[in-house]
Structure formats: structure tokens, C-alpha cells
Design an enzyme around this catalytic site. Structure first.
Site, PDB file in Angstrom:
ATOM      1  N   SER A 127     -38.162 -46.189 -50.783  1.00  0.00           N
ATOM      2  CA  SER A 127     -38.315 -44.788 -51.103  1.00  0.00           C
ATOM      3  C   SER A 127     -37.644 -43.852 -50.087  1.00  0.00           C
ATOM      4  O   SER A 127     -37.389 -42.693 -50.413  1.00  0.00           O
ATOM      5  CB  SER A 127     -39.802 -44.434 -51.184  1.00  0.00           C
ATOM      6  OG  SER A 127     -40.402 -44.553 -49.911  1.00  0.00           O
ATOM      7  N   SER A 160     -39.792 -49.584 -47.842  1.00  0.00           N
ATOM      8  CA  SER A 160     -39.182 -48.263 -48.032  1.00  0.00           C
ATOM      9  C   SER A 160     -38.295 -47.795 -46.890  1.00  0.00           C
ATOM     10  O   SER A 160     -37.595 -46.788 -47.037  1.00  0.00           O
ATOM     11  CB  SER A 160     -40.260 -47.210 -48.286  1.00  0.00           C
ATOM     12  OG  SER A 160     -40.717 -47.302 -49.612  1.00  0.00           O
ATOM     13  N   LYS A 214     -38.092 -37.787 -43.137  1.00  0.00           N
ATOM     14  CA  LYS A 214     -38.486 -38.033 -44.527  1.00  0.00           C
ATOM     15  C   LYS A 214     -39.516 -36.976 -44.894  1.00  0.00           C
ATOM     16  O   LYS A 214     -40.402 -36.661 -44.075  1.00  0.00           O
ATOM     17  CB  LYS A 214     -39.084 -39.436 -44.652  1.00  0.00           C
ATOM     18  CG  LYS A 214     -39.401 -39.875 -46.071  1.00  0.00           C
ATOM     19  CD  LYS A 214     -39.966 -41.302 -46.089  1.00  0.00           C
ATOM     20  CE  LYS A 214     -40.232 -41.806 -47.499  1.00  0.00           C
ATOM     21  NZ  LYS A 214     -40.751 -43.193 -47.513  1.00  0.00           N
TER      22      LYS A 214
END
Lengths: 485, 482
Positions: A154, A178, A79
Site C-alpha cells: 500500500s 506494504s 505516507k
């Protein structure tokens, strides 16, 4: 099954047996990424040459009999909030669009030491604020199961890349869901460890008291393998906990059950999609069928979770994001004429609307005269929420809930911020209580969209949580199904 | 109407640690710009602070030396404000649970004369807390540059109660506080290097009034003298405002020590809302009894305690002690010399008068002095035995400060040994007595000190090399016969 869709565990065995090389595997992942990412848009960037040189180094080690374990040679995506030295670190924000990290996060160091191939920067909602990846300043990542739908967020890029075969495992971060919510929406396993199990050093902070790094994998077994590699005390993170890290993968077999599984009624009420409810119910039935005791439990303060979360998380982010000021690095407005201009214009241009909304909210709740009414009170309710869970654990081993109220929704469907915030209604409590939570795929809707269930464990008892999750996941293996792209 | 001042001081002291307060990079002064930095100091994305235990040890020591209560648990808070010298745009500090609570600083007020000890009193402390220093802005014609070398240096904020009543008291407070910090090895407190910085909160009120007046904060008082001058200036300014019918505005003022003037920086309306909240990146710290006990063993005797001991143990005058005590190394030097020669006052005189002068001339620190306590002891013995005259000893001192040679070696090398030819000496004494009948008469009339009048001519005749002890004895013998 093409290499890029195999599980980490399978590939580790094949690398060990020298039936494949890391270079072959990495090349397969790169080729797959080049073939599908124009549709999925999971990556912010990737460095093909760097990945191949890491793969070559892994193959050299292995040839010399110096392989470092099961992760050696496995391409793992990051990420774009986790620092890898020499690679971009953008948080999917215009603010950091050109920022290259000069240092490694602790998890990065650990994965490098384990021999993993650090592969690609994965899209997210800007600064991890959102539940759909639509808040990325760069582009919206698509759900590989339906390109018109969101992958969740997210950590949407991390979930979508894995589901689409663009990595063998990925790392995400989870502040209010997330990792777990996009995992559920993309048919992969997503684990948010206990707060303090995995070092946050090198993770761009959203809300420091809630953030945790965790793995996305295709199976629970893979999750156990990857968790062991990244967990453990770090002297660079004061909030990381000194605890023995067990062999989670071995523990999957050593913990036979049966378990007492709690079903909190507050997580099955209004707003829950009937197809999600049905799929989760089937999983519950399965656990019952293997001898688990299913018990009703109550988490009475659940309804305050979203409110408490948006006070604490925004308060912390308003302070955490103050460093992005255009002075030392990151976006600086070309219009700026003095220092206040540098602040105001750089931040006005560099941050997107959701980030601004949360900074303003957080600044407000910390303001003189409001602190007690909002932040302090929210912290007290947070304790009540944690106590709810600890009370429930007196009679059950784990708690089972849906991960997300609905399967993946269409892009643009949740324009109202509050509607978006409610996507995390089942995941937020786990962060507030600091507990480990895992989303495990548990079927598909009639429209072919993935559904996930969430298992919530006790603090630092990931071994138990993973064992319960594996008892369902090993025979069902929904995560091994692949999307058509 | 008569007014009195109410003053509280906020003193920032940099703690002398090897590394910075929340990261491993070195702390220091005078290095090239932005070399004492790392990702944590620069607040790069993703970094976290980790508490430096040495900084905690130092502040606990400061608290113990000043009689503070050490909090069993203290926590860390973020003070949020934007300024380019602050890399995170928040400062990690302590808001409502400081590590040191209460405490006091002993001060000495000026005495009636230089050689008379002044009144001693105590200034109460509110708290001492730990925080991080910020970087430094360098302003140029069209832009400003930031140097983050100082950022993240551990900093103590020492807050006094508003109980200081005059600029003199403030001066005495800072002198004592500074010496205490240096004694404890907590800080070098070099104000030129910004290691000690002081802000003053000043208000005035009519004598007899118990309520506090509106306070003005005076900043940038960057030497102890400027603190005194700035406070004096501010008290006068406030009285003038009130007497001309005005009211004091709550504000922060910048004092310029060079011009002796101040100007407003900001008023209360522009005050920051710092939005303090507990720093979620740092765990609260528990200070247990064992920790405190360990630090207690490292606490030195404080300057005023040392002074009281010197006065009784060595029986030396107040004026000498008041020079010796402020520098711990100097006080130790004295004690060693005094013990070696058994003549504390002689040793103290040499140190205070000659050693400090020579060091100052040569701009040498005591630690680098070529003169050791053994040198002093030997010189005292040479004078006492009459081997050298006092004047010759002064010459020996200058030489040994420069060369580091032993006094005996210098006496030989320079031929400074006192003349001891008894016959020659007696002749000079007789001539001196014969030449000064007035002094002889006075001596015979009982004025003992008249004998000194005969010594000058003898010394002159001996070209300064006569053994003073022998001169004294010979004169006494001859005068008794005269």
C-alpha cells in the site's frame, strides 16, 4: 547526479561539508516534484512554504554550529497515514479527505528533533489496504519505471516518490508487505522493522498487531541511518519494545560475515515469475561467492499465511476503523437525518469498496459463534508460522526470498481481490511472525522493471539484517539507478 | 403461590485518579464541555492507549478489600458497539480474564429496632474488572451534543453473584460497597455525579424452585434509594405478570425513580453482539506478589470491622456506632476525641447529635468543620467538672461550630459559667424542697429519681447558671437531713 537523486548518506556528508544547503536541496526536491508528479502522482499534498521554512531553520542551525546530525536538512516524505501536526492526514480516504492532524506521530517528533525536513503527504491504498495504490480514493500512483504499471502498495506513493526523485527518503507502513512489495516494484530499499521496534503512535491503524512504520531509501546504508532515527521505545505505545538502539550504520562495517543464509523452498514454488526467480538466484550466487553458507530451510506453514492474515488483519481493522463514524471528525453524510444515518451513510460514502470488504469480513470473523473457528484458530496458526521461522533460525542467520512474485503489473490487471491478496504471499509471514524484513533491489526484468529480494532477520536483530543486506547492496547499488521520466 | 426474587447487581464505580485510564489528560467532573480531552480521548486517527498504573493500583485495592483473588495476569479486550458517547466505537474492557475474581461484600440487614444490630451476611461477588467510561450525550429538541469529559475515566465494574434476595439486601449491599470504596480512597461514589451507577438483574421464581427465572435488567438506578424502589417495583411487576398468566420477557428496562415506573428499552432479540477480542494495542499485565503486598499496606480497616472494634473497645451503644462508622473521617474524628477526653460515649453523643446537626445546618463538610476533636474533649471536661450545665454546653456547641472558639473562651465570653455561690444555692434548694412535699415523701419512700423534681425550680431560680453537680450534692445533703 542531480541533488534529488543522491543518497541520503551522500547528501548528509555534503550538508556537513557545507557544499550544499538544505534550502538548495529542498528547492531541488520541490522543483523535481513539480516537474514529474503530474505523471507519477505520488503525492496527496505537499506544503512548499512549510518545507522551505524547515530547510531555512536547518541551514540556520548548521550555520550556528548546531546541526543535529546526518538527517538535519534532509527532505523526507511521509505516507499519508503518519501524523504530522498541521498537515493533512487522509489515509487516501474520502473519510479523512479534509482532516488535518493536530498532533505529531512519535516518528515525526523524532525526525523533527533530528532536523529532517518533513516533506509531503504520500499516496497509498485507502487505509493501507491494497498492493497497488489503486485503492486510493484520490488517484492511482504510477510506477516511475513504467507509468502504465502500478508502484505496488500500500505504500506506493512512498516508493514511487523516492524512485522518481521527489524525496531523499520516505516513510511507509507495512502490515502485510506494504513497504517491501512497493520497494521491490520501484527499485528502492524498503525495511519493515521488528514489531515493536518503531512506535506506532501517530500511525493510522490498519491491523494493530501487524502494523510497523519503516523507511524507504536508495541504499541499505541510508536505511540504517534512517532506522536509527525512528526506532526506540515510546511510552505512548505499549507495544513498543524497550531495547537498546545500536548505531545501525556503524554496524554495517562491524559485522563482516560470512553468514548462513536460509532459502525456504515454500517461497520458490508455483506463481513465481521466472525472471524474478532468476534475479533472486543471482543474488544467492553472489552471497555464495563472498563465502556465505547457503542452506535449504523449510517454513511448512507458509501456505496458511494469506488465510491467517486476512482473518487477523480484517478482524483488527473492523474495530480500528469503527472510529470513523462522522460524529467527531471526518466525512459526515449530508443526507444524514439521525444518528444511524450518520453512521450508515457517512461510512457508506466515506469508505471505498476494499475497505468495506475488509470491515465486513472482520466483523464476521469476530461475531459470536465464529470467533473460535476463525480468529482464535488464526492466532494459533500465527504462532505456528512464527515457530517455523524461529526453528529455521536455529541453523541460519537470515532467510532470503523474493519480495514479490512478479515485477510491477499493469494498472487494472488484478481486479479480483484474491489475485491482489496473493501479491503479498512472500511478505505476509514476516508480519505474522513479527520479524524484520527488508527488500533490496536485485536487478531488472528484460522489460526494464525492477526486481527485489527480501531478507528476513531475527527479532530485534536489524543490525545483522542490515549488514547482510548491505553486503549485497553496497557493491551492486541497483537503487542508485534512476528511471527516465 | 409464593415467589422469591433472585437479584444480581452490576455496579460501575469511577476510580478517582488524576488522569484518565489510557492517557495523561486530567479526569474530573463539572468542567466546561470537552475540555478534558486530548487526541487519545477523542480517538483521533493514529492514537494509542497506555494503561494508567494508578487505576490498576486502585482496582487491586478494591479487590483486596473485598477479598477477591487478584489474577496473576490480566488482559484487555475490546467491546465493539457503535454509540456516539463512545469515541472509538469500542470500549476497552476485560472479557474473560478480569483482574479481580470472587470476593464478597459484608452487609447488615435491618435489625428488629433502630437500636438493635441486624443480622450480618455476605453477598458473593463474581468479578471486578477495569474498563473506561464513556462520554455524555445531551439531548436537545433537534439534535444531541456529546461531551467527552467523562470518556476514558477509569471505571470498575463490580458484578455480584445472583444471590441477593430482596430490595433491602440490595440496599444494604450498595451501602456497604459504597462505604468500602470511599474508605479505600478508590472513589467518592457520588451517585449524583455518576461516580457510582447500578444496574440490577432481577428474576422471580416460585419459592422452592432452584432454576432461575427469566431475568430482566433494570437500568438507570441513579440513587441507592432508587435501586431499592426500582427492584421492589420490578419484583411486583414480574409477579403481577406471572399471576395474570403472562410470561416474563428477557429485556432491559429503564426505571424512572421520580415516577416509580419502568419501560422496556430493548429485548433480547435486539441484544448487541459485542465481538470481544483481545486489544492488540495493550499488553497483558502481570500482577506479582510484591505489587499486591504494597497495595495491602494501603488497605484501611473496613466499616463493619471498625464497628465491632468500637463496640468492644469504647463500649458505646450500637446506634452511635452505626452513625459513626460509615464515614471514615467521622470515625477517625470520634476516635481522636474519645482518646483526648477519655469519655467515648460523651464524645460520641456530642458528635452524633450536635456536630452532625451543626454541619448539616451550615452545609459544611467535616473536613471544613471549625469544631475539632480537641474542642469536643474540652467541652466534655467542662460539663463533667460542673463548670457548665448541659443546657449551657449546648449553647457553647452552637457557638463553637460557628466561630471555632474554644469552649472555655465561649463560656467566659457569654458568661455561661455555672453559679457556685453555696449559700444562695442552699437557699434555693431549701425553698424547692419545702415547696414540693409530695416529691419529698416519694424520695423518703426510696424513690431516688424523685430528687430530679427539686432541680428544675433551683435551676430556674439560678437562671440556668447553677452548677448541676453542686445542686445535686446540696439537694442530697439537705434531703438526708429533712
Amino acid at each position: 547526479m542531480p541533488l534529488y537523486f543522491r543518497t541520503l548518506t551522500e547528501l548528509a556528508d555534503q550538508l556537513a561539508a557545507k557544499t550544499i544547503t538544505s534550502t538548495e536541496l529542498t528547492q531541488a526536491v520541490i522543483a523535481r516534484t513539480k516537474a514529474v508528479d503530474f505523471q507519477v502522482k505520488a503525492f496527496n499534498s505537499f506544503d512548499e512554504a512549510d518545507a522551505l521554512s524547515q530547510a531555512a531553520a536547518s541551514d540556520t542551525r548548521r550555520a550556528a554550529g548546531q546541526a543535529r546530525g546526518p538527517l538535519d536538512g534532509i527532505p523526507i516524505g511521509f505516507k499519508d497515514v503518519i501524523a504530522v501536526a498541521g498537515q493533512p492526514l487522509t489515509a487516501s480516504s474520502k473519510m479523512l479527505a479534509n482532516f488535518i492532524s493536530p498532533y505529531d506521530a512519535t516518528v515525526t517528533q523524532k525526525l523533527k528533533q533530528a532536523g529532517a525536513v518533513c516533506w509531503g503527504r504520500l499516496n497509498l491504498d485507502e487505509f493501507a489496504m491494497g498492493s497497488s495504490t489503486e485503492n486510493s480514493a484520490f488517484h492511482t500512483t504510477r510506477n516511475p519505471y513504467d507509468l502504465e504499471r502500478v508502484p505496488g502498495g500500500s505504500s506506493g506513493g512512498s516508493a514511487a516518490a523516492l524512485a522518481a526523485g521527489e524525496a531523499i527518503a520516505t516513510l511507509g507502513s507495512d502490515t502485510g508487505g506494504s513497504i517491501r512489495q512497493p520497494a521491490a516494484l520501484c527499485n528502492v530499499v524498503g525495511l519493515k522493522p521488528t514489531y515493536g521496534l518503531v512506535s506506532r503512535f501517530g500511525l493510522i491503524a490498519f491491523a494493530s498487531s501487524l502494523d510497523q512504520i519503516g523507511p524507504f531509501t536508495r541504499t541499505v546504508e541510508d536505511s540504517a541511518l534512517l532506522l536509527r532515527a525512528i526506532a526506540g521505545h515510546d511510552e505512548r505505545d505499549s507495544t513498543s519494545f524497550k531495547t537498546e538502539i545500536p548505531d545501525y550504520r556503524a554496524a554495517l562495517q562491524e559485522k563482516p560475515g560470512p553468514w548462513r543464509i536460509g532459502i525456504p523452498k515454500e517461497y520458490f514454488g508455483e506463481g513465481l515469475d521466472p525472471e524474478v526467480a532468476a534475479a533472486v538466484q543471482k543474488a544467492v550466487e553472489y552471497y555464495k561467492s563472498i563465502g556465505c553458507e547457503i542452506k535449504d530451510v523449510s517454513l511448512p506453514h507458509t501456505e496458511y499465511g494469506v488465510g491467517v492474515y486476512y482473518i487477523i488483519a480484517t478482524a483488527e481493522c473492523s474495530s480500528n476503523l469503527a472510529r470513523y463514524d462522522g460524529v467527531r471528525y471526518g466525512h459526515r453524510s449530508k443526507e444524514a437525518k439521525d444518528i444511524l444515518d450518520v453512521y450508515f451513510k457517512s461510512r457508506a460514502e466515506g469508505f471505498g469498496p476494499e475497505v468495506k470488504r475488509r470491515i465486513i469480513l472482520g466483523t464476521y470473523v469476530l461475531s459470536s459463534g465464529y470467533y473460535d473457528a476463525y480468529y482464535l484458530r488464526a492466532q494459533k496458526v500465527r504462532t505456528l508460522i512464527r515457530n517455523d521461522f524461529l526453528e529455521a533460525y536455529k541453523s541460519v542467520d537470515v532467510i532470503l526470498t523474493p519480495t514479490s512474485p512478479t515485477p510491477a503489473f499493469k494498472r487494472g490487471a488484478k481486479a479480483d481481490p484474491l489475485a491482489m491478496y496473493l501479491c503479498d504471499v512472500y511478505t505476509i509471514g514476516v508480519n505474522l511472525a513479527g520479524l524484520p524484513g527488508i527488500s533490496v533491489p536485485c536487478g531488472f526484468s528484460r522489460g526494464g522493471l525492477p526486481i527485489g529480494m527480501q531478507l528476513i532477520g531475527q527479532p530485534f536483530r536489524e543490525a545483522d539484517l542490515l549488514a547482510v543486506a548491505n553486503a549485497y547492496d553496497a557493491p551492486h547499488a541497483w537503487g542508485k539507478k534512476t528511471p527516465t521520466l | 403461590m409464593n415467589y422469591e426474587a433472585v437479584i444480581g447487581l452490576e455496579v460501575h464505580v469511577q476510580i478517582k485518579t488524576h488522569s484518565k485510564v489510557f492517557t495523561r489528560v486530567a479526569a474530573g467532573y463539572g468542567q466546561p464541555e470537552n475540555t478534558l480531552t486530548d487526541p487519545v480521548v477523542l480517538a483521533l486517527p493514529g492514537v494509542l492507549p497506555v494503561m494508567n498504573k494508578a487505576a490498576l493500583d486502585a482496582i487491586i485495592k478494591a479487590g483486596l478489600l473485598l477479598g477477591c483473588e487478584i489474577a496473576p495476569i490480566c488482559k484487555w479486550d475490546r467491546k465493539n458497539y457503535f454509540y456516539p458517547d463512545s469515541p472509538k466505537n469500542y470500549q476497552i474492557s476485560q472479557y474473560d480474564q478480569p483482574i479481580c475474581v470472587g470476593g464478597r461484600v459484608e452487609i447488615e440487614l435491618p435489625g428488629s429496632a433502630r437500636n438493635v444490630m441486624g443480622e450480618h451476611t455476605h453477598i458473593a461477588l463474581t468479578r471486578i474488572h477495569l474498563e473506561e467510561d464513556v462520554g455524555k450525550l445531551n439531548h436537545f429538541a433537534h439534535d444531541s451534543l456529546v461531551d467527552y469529559n467523562r470518556a476514558g475515566t477509569p471505571l470498575m465494574e463490580i458484578v455480584s453473584e445472583p444471590v441477593i434476595r430482596s430490595a433491602e439486601e440490595a440496599y444494604a449491599y450498595l451501602t456497604s460497597l459504597r462505604a468500602t470504596m470511599i474508605y479505600g480512597g478508590i472513589s467518592d461514589c457520588d451517585m449524583e455525579k455518576g461516580q457510582l451507577r447500578c444496574d440490577a438483574n432481577i428474576s422471580i421464581r416460585p419459592v422452592g424452585e432452584t432454576r432461575l427465572g427469566t431475568k430482566v435488567e433494570l437500568k438507570n438506578l441513579n440513587s441507592i434509594s432508587f435501586v431499592r424502589d426500582g427492584i421492589e417495583h420490578e419484583i411486583k411487576r414480574q409477579i403481577a405478570v406471572v399471576q395474570s398468566g403472562g410470561t416474563i420477557v428477557q429485556e432491559t428496562r429503564d426505571y424512572d425513580g421520580m415516577t416509580g415506573t419502568s419501560q422496556s428499552l430493548r429485548t433480547k432479540e435486539m441484544a448487541h453482539d459485542y465481538r470481544y477480542f483481545p486489544d492488540p494495542d495493550l499488553m497483558p499485565v502481570k500482577v506479582d506478589a510484591a505489587w499486591k503486598a504494597r497495595i495491602q499496606t494501603e488497605c484501611p480497616e473496613l466499616p463493619f470491622d471498625k464497628q465491632r472494634r468500637f463496640l468492644t473497645q469504647y463500649q458505646i451503644p450500637y446506634t452511635l456506632t452505626s452513625v459513626l462508622i460509615w464515614d471514615r473521617a467521622l470515625a477517625n474524628f470520634f476516635e481522636q476525641a474519645a482518646k483526648l477526653c477519655g469519655r467515648p460515649q460523651a464524645a460520641a453523643n456530642w458528635i452524633v447529635n450536635d456536630l452532625l446537626r451543626e454541619l448539616s445546618h451550615a452545609q459544611v463538610a467535616l473536613a471544613d468543620s471549625k469544631v475539632t476533636p480537641a474542642h469536643i474533649a474540652e467541652l466534655v471536661a467542662l460539663v463533667d467538672s460542673g463548670t457548665v450545665t448541659n443546657n449551657a454546653a449546648k449553647e457553647v456547641f452552637v457557638d463553637m461550630a460557628a466561630t471555632g472558639d474554644k469552649p472555655g473562651v465561649i463560656v467566659e465570653r457569654k458568661g455561661l459559667k455555672a453559679e457556685t455561690n453555696a449559700d444562695e444555692l442552699e437557699g434555693w434548694c431549701r425553698e424547692s424542697i419545702a415547696a414540693n412535699p409530695k416529691a419529698l415523701a416519694e424520695f423518703k419512700a426510696g424513690k431516688e429519681s424523685a430528687i430530679n423534681a427539686f432541680k428544675g425550680p433551683v435551676m430556674k431560680a439560678a437562671k440556668g447558671k447553677a452548677n448541676p453537680k453542686l445542686v445535686d450534692e446540696t439537694l442530697h445533703r439537705l434531703l438526708a437531713q429533712a
